[in-house]
Design a protein around this motif. Sequence first.
Motif, PDB file in Angstrom:
ATOM      1  N   PRO A  83      -6.594 -16.522   6.957  1.00 18.92           N
ATOM      2  CA  PRO A  83      -6.671 -15.076   7.187  1.00 18.92           C
ATOM      3  C   PRO A  83      -5.320 -14.401   6.957  1.00 18.92           C
ATOM      4  CG  PRO A  83      -6.666 -16.250   9.283  1.00 18.92           C
ATOM      5  CD  PRO A  83      -6.668 -17.294   8.204  1.00 18.92           C
ATOM      6  N   ILE A  84      -5.333 -13.291   6.255  1.00 18.98           N
ATOM      7  CA  ILE A  84      -4.130 -12.498   5.998  1.00 18.98           C
ATOM      8  C   ILE A  84      -4.343 -11.146   6.667  1.00 18.98           C
ATOM      9  CG2 ILE A  84      -2.622 -11.510   4.234  1.00 18.98           C
ATOM     10  CD1 ILE A  84      -2.680 -14.557   4.203  1.00 18.98           C
ATOM     11  N   PHE A  85      -3.683 -10.928   7.806  1.00 14.82           N
ATOM     12  CA  PHE A  85      -3.941  -9.729   8.595  1.00 14.82           C
ATOM     13  C   PHE A  85      -2.641  -9.016   8.970  1.00 14.82           C
ATOM     14  CE2 PHE A  85      -8.087 -11.405   8.847  1.00 14.82           C
ATOM     15  CZ  PHE A  85      -8.938 -10.415   9.347  1.00 14.82           C
ATOM     16  N   VAL A  86      -2.743  -7.683   9.063  1.00 20.78           N
ATOM     17  CA  VAL A  86      -1.651  -6.888   9.604  1.00 20.78           C
ATOM     18  C   VAL A  86      -1.586  -7.160  11.103  1.00 20.78           C
ATOM     19  CG1 VAL A  86      -0.861  -4.540  10.068  1.00 20.78           C
ATOM     20  CG2 VAL A  86      -1.917  -5.094   7.861  1.00 20.78           C
ATOM     21  N   GLU A  87      -0.449  -7.578  11.576  1.00 15.90           N
ATOM     22  CA  GLU A  87      -0.334  -7.974  12.980  1.00 15.90           C
ATOM     23  C   GLU A  87       0.285  -6.900  13.870  1.00 15.90           C
ATOM     24  OE1 GLU A  87      -1.719 -10.537  14.057  1.00 15.90           O
ATOM     25  OE2 GLU A  87      -2.059 -11.739  12.258  1.00 15.90           O
ATOM     26  N   ASN A  88       1.095  -6.012  13.291  1.00 15.11           N
ATOM     27  CA  ASN A  88       1.853  -5.079  14.130  1.00 15.11           C
ATOM     28  C   ASN A  88       1.229  -3.692  14.238  1.00 15.11           C
ATOM     29  OD1 ASN A  88       2.351  -4.630  11.431  1.00 15.11           O
ATOM     30  ND2 ASN A  88       4.455  -3.889  11.742  1.00 15.11           N
ATOM     31  N   VAL A  89       0.081  -3.485  13.563  1.00 20.11           N
ATOM     32  CA  VAL A  89      -0.628  -2.207  13.645  1.00 20.11           C
ATOM     33  C   VAL A  89      -2.098  -2.510  13.897  1.00 20.11           C
ATOM     34  CG1 VAL A  89      -1.215  -0.051  12.477  1.00 20.11           C
ATOM     35  CG2 VAL A  89       0.996  -1.145  12.025  1.00 20.11           C
ATOM     36  N   ALA A  90      -2.723  -1.791  14.838  1.00 17.64           N
ATOM     37  CA  ALA A  90      -4.112  -2.081  15.197  1.00 17.64           C
ATOM     38  C   ALA A  90      -5.069  -1.717  14.071  1.00 17.64           C
ATOM     39  CB  ALA A  90      -4.491  -1.318  16.461  1.00 17.64           C
ATOM     40  N   GLY A  91      -5.996  -2.638  13.800  1.00 15.39           N
ATOM     41  CA  GLY A  91      -7.093  -2.352  12.870  1.00 15.39           C
ATOM     42  C   GLY A  91      -8.306  -1.947  13.666  1.00 15.39           C
ATOM     43  N   ILE A  92      -9.469  -2.394  13.238  1.00 15.00           N
ATOM     44  CA  ILE A  92     -10.706  -2.101  13.956  1.00 15.00           C
ATOM     45  C   ILE A  92     -11.046  -3.284  14.838  1.00 15.00           C
ATOM     46  CG2 ILE A  92     -13.172  -1.602  13.724  1.00 15.00           C
ATOM     47  CD1 ILE A  92     -12.560  -0.423  10.988  1.00 15.00           C
ATOM     48  N   GLU A  93     -11.145  -3.046  16.143  1.00 10.79           N
ATOM     49  CA  GLU A  93     -11.568  -4.113  17.040  1.00 10.79           C
ATOM     50  C   GLU A  93     -13.075  -4.292  16.908  1.00 10.79           C
ATOM     51  OE1 GLU A  93      -9.600  -6.069  18.744  1.00 10.79           O
ATOM     52  OE2 GLU A  93      -7.864  -4.971  17.979  1.00 10.79           O
ATOM     53  N   MET A 103      -9.238   3.872   7.834  1.00  9.37           N
ATOM     54  CA  MET A 103      -8.142   3.482   8.708  1.00  9.37           C
ATOM     55  C   MET A 103      -7.066   4.557   8.776  1.00  9.37           C
ATOM     56  SD  MET A 103      -9.374   0.736   9.707  1.00  9.37           S
ATOM     57  CE  MET A 103      -7.971   0.354  10.751  1.00  9.37           C
ATOM     58  N   SER A 104      -6.154   4.410   9.752  1.00 12.42           N
ATOM     59  CA  SER A 104      -5.041   5.336   9.898  1.00 12.42           C
ATOM     60  C   SER A 104      -4.053   5.160   8.738  1.00 12.42           C
ATOM     61  CB  SER A 104      -4.315   5.078  11.222  1.00 12.42           C
ATOM     62  OG  SER A 104      -3.682   3.803  11.184  1.00 12.42           O
ATOM     63  N   ASP A 105      -3.254   6.189   8.498  1.00 13.90           N
ATOM     64  CA  ASP A 105      -2.232   6.106   7.449  1.00 13.90           C
ATOM     65  C   ASP A 105      -1.233   4.992   7.755  1.00 13.90           C
ATOM     66  OD1 ASP A 105      -3.415   8.200   6.111  1.00 13.90           O
ATOM     67  OD2 ASP A 105      -2.083   9.732   6.965  1.00 13.90           O
ATOM     68  N   GLU A 106      -0.926   4.811   9.055  1.00  8.19           N
ATOM     69  CA  GLU A 106       0.020   3.759   9.447  1.00  8.19           C
ATOM     70  C   GLU A 106      -0.521   2.384   9.080  1.00  8.19           C
ATOM     71  OE1 GLU A 106       2.404   2.201  13.459  1.00  8.19           O
ATOM     72  OE2 GLU A 106       0.627   3.488  13.644  1.00  8.19           O
ATOM     73  N   TYR A 107      -1.827   2.172   9.338  1.00  6.54           N
ATOM     74  CA  TYR A 107      -2.421   0.878   9.012  1.00  6.54           C
ATOM     75  C   TYR A 107      -2.457   0.675   7.499  1.00  6.54           C
ATOM     76  CZ  TYR A 107      -5.472  -3.160   8.972  1.00  6.54           C
ATOM     77  OH  TYR A 107      -5.964  -4.427   8.771  1.00  6.54           O
ATOM     78  N   ARG A 108      -2.814   1.716   6.772  1.00 13.75           N
ATOM     79  CA  ARG A 108      -2.873   1.597   5.319  1.00 13.75           C
ATOM     80  C   ARG A 108      -1.525   1.197   4.737  1.00 13.75           C
ATOM     81  NH1 ARG A 108      -6.382   6.722   3.042  1.00 13.75           N
ATOM     82  NH2 ARG A 108      -8.276   6.360   4.240  1.00 13.75           N
ATOM     83  N   ALA A 109      -0.460   1.798   5.254  1.00 15.99           N
ATOM     84  CA  ALA A 109       0.878   1.491   4.753  1.00 15.99           C
ATOM     85  C   ALA A 109       1.252   0.043   5.056  1.00 15.99           C
ATOM     86  CB  ALA A 109       1.903   2.444   5.372  1.00 15.99           C
ATOM     87  N   ALA A 110       0.944  -0.399   6.279  1.00 18.85           N
ATOM     88  CA  ALA A 110       1.255  -1.776   6.659  1.00 18.85           C
ATOM     89  C   ALA A 110       0.437  -2.769   5.837  1.00 18.85           C
ATOM     90  CB  ALA A 110       0.989  -1.975   8.152  1.00 18.85           C
ATOM     91  N   GLN A 111      -0.826  -2.431   5.600  1.00 15.78           N
ATOM     92  CA  GLN A 111      -1.671  -3.325   4.817  1.00 15.78           C
ATOM     93  C   GLN A 111      -1.203  -3.390   3.366  1.00 15.78           C
ATOM     94  OE1 GLN A 111      -5.729  -2.226   3.758  1.00 15.78           O
ATOM     95  NE2 GLN A 111      -6.435  -4.211   4.506  1.00 15.78           N
ATOM     96  N   ALA A 112      -0.807  -2.250   2.804  1.00 14.55           N
ATOM     97  CA  ALA A 112      -0.324  -2.228   1.419  1.00 14.55           C
ATOM     98  C   ALA A 112       0.904  -3.102   1.249  1.00 14.55           C
ATOM     99  CB  ALA A 112      -0.020  -0.791   1.009  1.00 14.55           C
ATOM    100  N   LEU A 122      -7.643  -0.352  -2.677  1.00 10.61           N
ATOM    101  CA  LEU A 122      -6.954  -1.486  -2.075  1.00 10.61           C
ATOM    102  C   LEU A 122      -5.816  -2.014  -2.936  1.00 10.61           C
ATOM    103  CD1 LEU A 122      -9.983  -3.605  -0.751  1.00 10.61           C
ATOM    104  CD2 LEU A 122      -8.727  -1.794   0.428  1.00 10.61           C
ATOM    105  N   ILE A 123      -5.956  -1.884  -4.242  1.00  8.93           N
ATOM    106  CA  ILE A 123      -4.962  -2.462  -5.157  1.00  8.93           C
ATOM    107  C   ILE A 123      -4.504  -1.388  -6.132  1.00  8.93           C
ATOM    108  CG2 ILE A 123      -4.529  -4.214  -6.913  1.00  8.93           C
ATOM    109  CD1 ILE A 123      -6.634  -5.961  -5.639  1.00  8.93           C
ATOM    110  N   SER A 124      -3.201  -1.146  -6.149  1.00 12.75           N
ATOM    111  CA  SER A 124      -2.627  -0.135  -7.040  1.00 12.75           C
ATOM    112  C   SER A 124      -2.289  -0.754  -8.393  1.00 12.75           C
ATOM    113  CB  SER A 124      -1.360   0.438  -6.416  1.00 12.75           C
ATOM    114  OG  SER A 124      -0.342  -0.563  -6.360  1.00 12.75           O
ATOM    115  N   ASP A 125      -1.983   0.096  -9.343  1.00 15.63           N
ATOM    116  CA  ASP A 125      -1.577  -0.382 -10.662  1.00 15.63           C
ATOM    117  C   ASP A 125      -0.318  -1.239 -10.564  1.00 15.63           C
ATOM    118  OD1 ASP A 125      -1.757  -0.160 -13.723  1.00 15.63           O
ATOM    119  OD2 ASP A 125       0.255   0.609 -13.340  1.00 15.63           O
ATOM    120  N   ALA A 126       0.594  -0.847  -9.688  1.00 10.64           N
ATOM    121  CA  ALA A 126       1.835  -1.622  -9.523  1.00 10.64           C
ATOM    122  C   ALA A 126       1.531  -3.015  -8.973  1.00 10.64           C
ATOM    123  CB  ALA A 126       2.791  -0.878  -8.584  1.00 10.64           C
ATOM    124  N   GLN A 127       0.564  -3.111  -8.086  1.00 10.47           N
ATOM    125  CA  GLN A 127       0.195  -4.417  -7.539  1.00 10.47           C
ATOM    126  C   GLN A 127      -0.490  -5.275  -8.596  1.00 10.47           C
ATOM    127  OE1 GLN A 127      -1.996  -2.770  -4.239  1.00 10.47           O
ATOM    128  NE2 GLN A 127      -0.404  -3.350  -2.761  1.00 10.47           N
TER     129      GLN A 127
END
Length: 376
Positions: A212-222, A233-242, A269-274
């Motif tokens: 599993p690859i998960f964002v640990e420092n920002v809450a996702g959906i419980e 999701m929140s902008d904060e979560y999106r940034a951390a996930q990106a 989920l995936i940008s051109d740069a990614q």
Amino acid sequence: MKIAVLKETAPGETRCAAIPETVKKFIALGADVAVETGAGTAAGITDADFEAAGAITGDRSAVLGDAGIILCINGPDAADLAGAPAGALLVGALDPLRRRDAVDAYARAGLQALAMEWMPRITRAQSMDILSSQSNLAGYKAVVDAAGAFGRAFPMMMTAAGTVSPARVFVMGVGVAGLQAIATAKRMGAQVSATDVRSATKEQIQSLGAKPIFVENVAGIEGEGQGGYATEMSDEYRAAQAELVSAHIAKQDIVVTTALIPGRPAPRLISDAQVASMRPGSVIVDLAAEAGGNVEGTKAGESVRQHGVTIIGATNLARSLSADSSALFSRNLYNFLSAFWDKDKNAPELADDDEIVVGTRLTKDGKVVSERLAEA
């Protein structure tokens, strides 16, 4: 009660809304079954197969005449249902949000339209859920198609000439399709990782032997989110996930994206740069292509090359497995109708206060009655 099974006319559609097995089951309930000539041909089912199961076959007008129930894969235009009696049930994947004009036409024709893709995600309805049954096949086929486009082997191979490293597969979005993609990639010998915004999926990923690859420092959906689906999701979560995904995706050979939000465009989920960060020869399969795509540069129904990476804009992969997808879809339809079958009336009795009926019913008595459509 006569049940009509229509031949699909949508471009590229190979599935059929009935198979001989379900024809026999409907007849055992007391129904008569009429199948449009050639309805099962693309799924490997002949008219003779249907007739041997007890159905009659004929042209569309003969099949629709006096039909109390009409089974389909894709919702036909109302003009293609000319001759269907008022009050007949139209049951299939009707795409109500994108085909609102068709829904209005069903109402004017007096049909009771039931959208199977709006089946509630509840325990009682699991065997009726066409999205789950078709997504299972799509998740499997996504990995098979990725393997076909990938220029190397999936499993580790140790030979006298040297060792072949296993392919690294990353699955983004762990719903039904994502879980099947994980399982398929593991069976093929790949090194698999996966991510999702729903915390409850971490254990599911681990249970299949993936990382599993998960964002640990920002809450996702419980938990699972409403209806088992993810929400925005929140902008904060999106940034951390990106940030997390950017570091991980550059090391992957295959990426399968499956993220969808009902009634909204697919999340990016995936940008051109990614994409550009991935090694040339890598493959991305975007299962959300028809909803706008999870990947920047996805083209629905096409395979494109971007920065040396192949991006497959997958559209309805279940169609490419016509026999299995027809079997599962038709069983979903039978499970739905048989659950409400009244033997005395020899017809389904659809209660207005039943959760499944409320969720799937679009039209009744000449009106559009779906609250979900009204909200949209």
